[in-house]
Design a protein around this motif. Structure first.
Motif, short mmCIF file in Angstrom:
data_model
loop_
_atom_site.label_atom_id
_atom_site.label_comp_id
_atom_site.label_asym_id
_atom_site.label_seq_id
_atom_site.Cartn_x
_atom_site.Cartn_y
_atom_site.Cartn_z
N ASP A 120 62.67 31.69 89.90
CA ASP A 120 61.71 32.67 89.40
C ASP A 120 62.32 33.49 88.27
O ASP A 120 61.64 33.77 87.26
CB ASP A 120 61.28 33.60 90.53
N LEU A 121 63.57 33.89 88.42
CA LEU A 121 64.24 34.67 87.38
C LEU A 121 64.39 33.84 86.11
O LEU A 121 64.12 34.32 85.00
CB LEU A 121 65.61 35.14 87.87
N VAL A 122 64.80 32.59 86.26
CA VAL A 122 64.96 31.71 85.09
C VAL A 122 63.63 31.54 84.36
O VAL A 122 63.58 31.62 83.12
CB VAL A 122 65.51 30.34 85.54
N THR A 123 62.56 31.34 85.11
CA THR A 123 61.24 31.17 84.49
C THR A 123 60.83 32.41 83.70
O THR A 123 60.30 32.30 82.58
CB THR A 123 60.19 30.87 85.58
N GLN A 124 61.08 33.59 84.26
CA GLN A 124 60.73 34.84 83.56
C GLN A 124 61.56 35.01 82.29
O GLN A 124 61.04 35.46 81.26
CB GLN A 124 60.94 36.03 84.50
N VAL A 125 62.83 34.67 82.35
CA VAL A 125 63.70 34.78 81.17
C VAL A 125 63.22 33.85 80.07
O VAL A 125 63.13 34.24 78.89
CB VAL A 125 65.17 34.47 81.56
N ILE A 126 62.89 32.61 80.42
CA ILE A 126 62.40 31.66 79.42
C ILE A 126 61.08 32.14 78.80
O ILE A 126 60.85 32.02 77.59
CB ILE A 126 62.22 30.26 80.06
N ASP A 127 60.25 32.73 79.63
CA ASP A 127 58.97 33.26 79.13
C ASP A 127 59.19 34.37 78.10
O ASP A 127 58.47 34.44 77.11
CB ASP A 127 58.15 33.80 80.31
N ARG A 128 60.22 35.22 78.32
CA ARG A 128 60.46 36.35 77.41
C ARG A 128 60.92 35.89 76.04
O ARG A 128 60.69 36.58 75.05
CB ARG A 128 61.50 37.30 77.99
N ILE A 129 61.59 34.73 75.96
CA ILE A 129 62.02 34.25 74.64
C ILE A 129 61.02 33.23 74.08
O ILE A 129 61.25 32.66 73.00
CB ILE A 129 63.43 33.65 74.67
N GLY A 130 59.92 33.01 74.81
CA GLY A 130 58.85 32.15 74.31
C GLY A 130 59.25 30.71 74.14
O GLY A 130 58.77 30.03 73.22
N ALA A 131 60.13 30.21 75.02
CA ALA A 131 60.63 28.84 74.88
C ALA A 131 59.97 27.92 75.90
O ALA A 131 59.29 28.36 76.83
CB ALA A 131 62.15 28.82 75.04
N ASP A 132 60.19 26.63 75.72
CA ASP A 132 59.71 25.59 76.63
C ASP A 132 60.81 25.31 77.64
O ASP A 132 61.93 25.00 77.26
CB ASP A 132 59.36 24.33 75.83
N GLN A 133 60.49 25.39 78.93
CA GLN A 133 61.52 25.21 79.94
C GLN A 133 62.09 23.78 79.94
O GLN A 133 63.21 23.55 80.40
CB GLN A 133 60.99 25.54 81.33
N ASP A 134 61.33 22.82 79.40
CA ASP A 134 61.79 21.43 79.35
C ASP A 134 62.53 21.10 78.06
O ASP A 134 62.96 19.96 77.86
CB ASP A 134 60.61 20.47 79.50
N LEU A 135 62.71 22.09 77.20
CA LEU A 135 63.40 21.87 75.94
C LEU A 135 64.82 21.38 76.19
O LEU A 135 65.59 22.02 76.90
CB LEU A 135 63.45 23.18 75.14
N PRO A 136 65.23 20.24 75.63
CA PRO A 136 66.61 19.77 75.82
C PRO A 136 67.59 20.62 75.01
O PRO A 136 67.37 20.85 73.81
CB PRO A 136 66.57 18.32 75.30
N VAL A 137 68.62 21.11 75.67
CA VAL A 137 69.63 21.94 75.01
C VAL A 137 71.01 21.47 75.46
O VAL A 137 71.17 20.81 76.48
CB VAL A 137 69.45 23.43 75.34
N SER A 138 71.99 21.85 74.70
CA SER A 138 73.37 21.49 75.02
C SER A 138 74.05 22.66 75.70
O SER A 138 74.13 23.76 75.15
CB SER A 138 74.12 21.11 73.74
N GLY A 139 74.54 22.43 76.92
CA GLY A 139 75.24 23.46 77.67
C GLY A 139 76.66 23.05 77.96
O GLY A 139 77.12 21.98 77.53
N PRO A 140 77.42 23.87 78.70
CA PRO A 140 78.81 23.56 79.02
C PRO A 140 79.00 22.23 79.74
O PRO A 140 80.05 21.61 79.62
CB PRO A 140 79.24 24.73 79.91
N SER A 141 77.98 21.81 80.50
CA SER A 141 78.12 20.57 81.27
C SER A 141 77.27 19.44 80.71
O SER A 141 76.89 18.52 81.41
CB SER A 141 77.75 20.83 82.74
#
Length: 557
Positions: free
Chosen positions: A242-263
């Motif tokens: 729920d927290l992750v979803t709210q954070v993504i909503d605040r930056i107006g991004a797509d939760q399925d957007l592929p991104v490069s992370g530490p792993s």
């Protein structure tokens, strides 16, 4: 003239200054002379120069009872690595994968870039470390001031050979002490955690309690991981969906957007769940949001956070809510976040009794702030978000400073562990029972209400009945008109406690460092002074000797 004696040479500051002065003087005689020729002229060579024994350096700030402001005052004027060390929590707890000194030195050298690993020091340590690095400039590290980026695998993996606190899988000299055999497969460790199955997460409190404390059992079968009583288990948590979803909503991004992370490359939702801290916002995030803010009051609030630190309880979502952040790209946002660090929990079991399992005692953290429910990342994951049979990533963190049962089975032990601080002492008692240790055992336990918060009551009462526990003293602070704590029970039994100490008993404490552990130490000093008929300085010397002999050992956080 720059220093001729490298900082890595085995000399203290006075020895290095004398040698620099000596060689500088010689070079003044022979202008343009090179250091090697000067050594030859002096009848010395690089191989024949007598190297004095390095004096053992004293760290007056290495005292966890001192506030950070006092520790920094004691380290004033010292080199950057020593001032960084003074900013640490001074517990040498190993939660960072180092000890305080080596973590500070790794940051100063640029080998460690993660500035958020000192979990006991929390916000004040992080802020002070950043301040020191900012004041010292890029030259402080030799590689530029480190950032909050996650450390590379090679940096973390090499800690076992460089630092006093070995990670699971190797001792400080590199020999394997924990973990699977190295027969062609990697040893499970902090940088290579084992994916273990959760067996259970059962409530320990009774209905009506204000708390939710869990007994957590995890299956280590097939890992080869071994632990000793007194060790801790590291768990890599995941953020609440729920927290992750709210954070993504605040930056107006797509939760399925592929991104490069530490792993590796993953969806934005997965990366934010597994790899990044959404608790306390970083300075970089505050600065990024400040650039987007237009309201003067919001700008003033963000500037105050940058200068004075973030108020307790303010998290990443709170900062994103201050202004419209939809123009921040997902990549820019991730670059502003701190890594999600593992949480360490004292192990509440002995392998001699539970086999290839590891047990923990975890208090679920949930509270409301500014109309929003806040959750402890790992505690709520283990209580609510991970079902039995599903997996968690774990590693073993060896104990520090002798926090384990005495090697001599006849040595009596006194254990003080209120609340979840009971965890390692359940392990101690299991170990002592299995080995049929002859030494007496005395436990002080406390919580809010006896009827609802007597953790492990059945086990502890059975230990009293079978004689394993010679004494069990409890303090339930909310059951009477006056609040009574474990330190009060210690004073009430001061005469007998002194007799135990005089008979060679080891004294252990586990729990909150800032309040409980500090109050327990004050009470212990008072007992030593009163019943030992000692002056205050003599009582302090007695306690210091107990520490030196590893008869007074703490696992505090």
């Amino acid at each position: 003239m720059s220093s001729m004696i490298p900082t890595t040479a085995p000399f203290n500051d006075e020895q290095r200054a004398w040698l620099n002065g000596f060689f500088s003087g010689l070079m003044g005689i022979q202008e343009n002379a090179q250091p090697e020729s000067v050594l030859s002229a002096a009848g010395l060579s690089g191989t024949s120069l007598p190297i004095p024994e390095p004096a053992e350096e004293e760290f007056p700030w290495h005292d966890d009872s001192l506030p950070i402001v006092d520790r920094m005052e004691l380290a004033e004027g010292k080199p950057v690595p020593r001032r960084l060390m003074a900013a640490m929590a001074q517990l040498d707890c190993g939660s960072c994968g180092y000890v305080c000194q080596t973590y500070a030195e790794a940051i100063a050298s640029g080998e460690e870039t993660n500035l958020t690993l000192c979990s006991p020091g929390g916000k004040e340590t992080k802020q002070m470390v950043k301040r020191i690095l900012k004041e010292s400039g890029d030259d402080a590290t030799g590689n530029g001031a480190p950032t909050d980026a996650a450390p590379t695998a090679s940096v973390v993996a090499d800690r076992t050979n460089r630092n006093g606190a070995a990670t699971n899988g190797a001792s400080a000299n590199g020999s394997a002490t924990h973990g699977a055999a190295t027969n062609g497969r990697a040893v499970y460790s902090r940088t290579n955690p084992f994916v273990a199955k959760l067996i259970e997460s059962r409530p320990l409190n009774q209905p009506g309690s204000a708390k939710d404390t869990r007994h957590v059992a995890i299956d280590l079968a097939g890992s080869g991981l071994k632990y000793e009583v007194g060790d801790a288990l590291g768990i890599y948590p995941s953020n609440c969906d729920d927290l992750v979803t709210q954070v993504i909503d605040r930056i107006g991004a797509d939760q399925d957007l592929p991104v490069s992370g530490p792993s590796g490359s993953k969806s934005l939702q997965t990366v934010l769940s597994q790899d990044y801290c959404l608790k306390e916002p970083s300075d970089e995030l505050l600065e990024a949001v400040l650039e987007k803010a237009t309201d003067p009051e919001i700008k003033e609030a963000l500037t105050a956070m940058l200068e004075d630190g973030v108020p307790d309880g303010v998290d990443v979502l709170d900062v994103l809510d201050l202004t419209d952040c939809r123009s921040i790209t997902a990549t820019e946002f991730l670059d502003c976040l701190d890594p999600l660090n593992p949480r360490l929990y004292s192990i509440a079991s002995s392998m001699k009794c539970v086999g290839d399992q590891v047990h923990l005692t975890i208090g679920k953290v949930v509270y409301e702030r500014e109309g929003r429910v806040r959750k402890g990342v790992a505690s709520t994951m283990l209580a609510d978000r991970v079902e039995p049979g599903t997996t968690v990533r774990v590693f073993v963190q060896p104990n520090h400073g002798g926090f384990t049962v005495p090697a001599n089975a006849e040595t009596p032990i006194v254990m003080v562990g209120p609340g979840t601080g009971i965890a390692p002492f359940i392990a101690f008692l299991q170990e002592r029972q299995h080995s049929q240790a002859a030494g007496n055992n005395w436990l002080f336990f406390g919580d809010q209400h006896e009827s609802t918060d007597f953790l492990y009551e059945d086990e502890l009462r059975s230990y009293v009945e079978n004689g394993l526990l010679a004494r069990l003293d409890t303090a339930f602070s909310r059951d009477g008109d006056a609040k009574v704590y474990v330190q009060d029970r210690m004073r009430q039994s001061g005469a007998e406690l002194w007799d135990w100490l005089q008979s060679g008993a080891c004294f252990y404490v586990c729990g909150d460092a800032s309040r409980m552990a500090a109050d327990v130490e004050k009470s212990l000093l008072a007992v030593i002074q009163e019943y030992g008929n000692l002056e205050p300085d003599q009582a302090k010397s007695y306690l210091d000797q107990m520490k030196s002999d590893q008869r007074y050992v703490r696992d505090v956080y």
